[in-house]
Write an enzyme that holds these catalytic residues in place. Sequence first.
Site, PDB file in Angstrom:
ATOM      1  N   LYS A 172      39.311  91.395 -23.413  1.00 42.00           N
ATOM      2  CA  LYS A 172      40.507  92.049 -23.902  1.00 42.00           C
ATOM      3  C   LYS A 172      41.698  91.626 -23.048  1.00 42.00           C
ATOM      4  O   LYS A 172      41.606  91.717 -21.827  1.00 42.00           O
ATOM      5  CB  LYS A 172      40.333  93.574 -23.842  1.00 42.00           C
TER       6      LYS A 172
ATOM      7  N   LYS B 208      38.759  92.794 -18.856  1.00 43.66           N
ATOM      8  CA  LYS B 208      39.970  93.430 -19.376  1.00 43.66           C
ATOM      9  C   LYS B 208      41.120  93.086 -18.436  1.00 43.66           C
ATOM     10  O   LYS B 208      41.104  93.434 -17.256  1.00 43.66           O
ATOM     11  CB  LYS B 208      39.797  94.948 -19.467  1.00 43.66           C
TER      12      LYS B 208
END
Length: 322
Positions: free
Chosen positions: A249, A196
Amino acid sequence: MSFPITRLRRLRQNKMMRDMVRETEVNRDDLIMPYFVCPGSGIKKPIASMPGNFQWSIDLLVEEVKDLINHAGIHKILLFGIPEEKDETGDVACEHDAIVCRAIRAIKMEVGDVLIVADVCNCEYTTHGHCGTIVDGDVDNDLTLVTLAGQAMALAAAGADVIAPSDMMDGRVAAIRKALDDGGFIKTPIMAYSAKYASSFYGPFRDAAESAPQFGDRSTYQMDPANSDEALREVEQDIAEGADMVMVKPALSYLDIIQRVKSTFNVPVVAYNVSGEFSMVKAAGANGWIDEKRMIKEILTSIKRAGADVIITYHAKEFGIG
């Protein structure tokens, strides 16, 4: 291959031919639709920066999930919560009657055929908007693990099918896995937000979840967008700690990361087509600059082609309706 014997256009000459040899196809089963749940009743509050998305009170969210299944054929959702009150550590999310826990119970009671992924993080629940407990101006990694494990336990007890830690603390998958196993939730899988990035594409989400940090940014715990090898180290660590699925992400600017993760580890890979990516498409579509429906399909196809097995996307419902 040599021209004119080899003519690659032969297999593109009509739609039936193109459909027959298509390599990548996005299906409804590949998609997860995110939702934001808030206190109160009868609430469907528009999120200005994310057209077509809302903060939902639990009663209306239950009806929305029914509609998602019946009209779009999407059976998987991801839940984020906006609590009645926030605190310094996010402990409010560890309570039995926390907002997402109540939503899970209500949905499970009314909707049979749905898989609920519960996000585990503290940013929506802390007064400062960071993802954990602050010590000396920064998030303390190990103190935050305690809160994350407690939150995961509360969500699993409420009936969450999948636990998805998104905080990027070191060791949080192991801490959550141990808590779940010790608590009798050995069958509950973990979908780890493994790679992320500290991305500028999250802006609209922070409006939706009311989770913008009140000072600084998240660069001390989320990844530097310039790094690729580091993503593999993060994923490897999460797998070793017990992650059943790993996530990259955002998605669109990180297709190379998705591809590297899939080819290196060959585990179920999730990609999050995040709010900023969604909102750019919506803004361009509203101005008539793009064929929005066609672009959505192309974007989702590119994410799956890169190696994602599952895609979290705010386009899920409209894609399912077609």
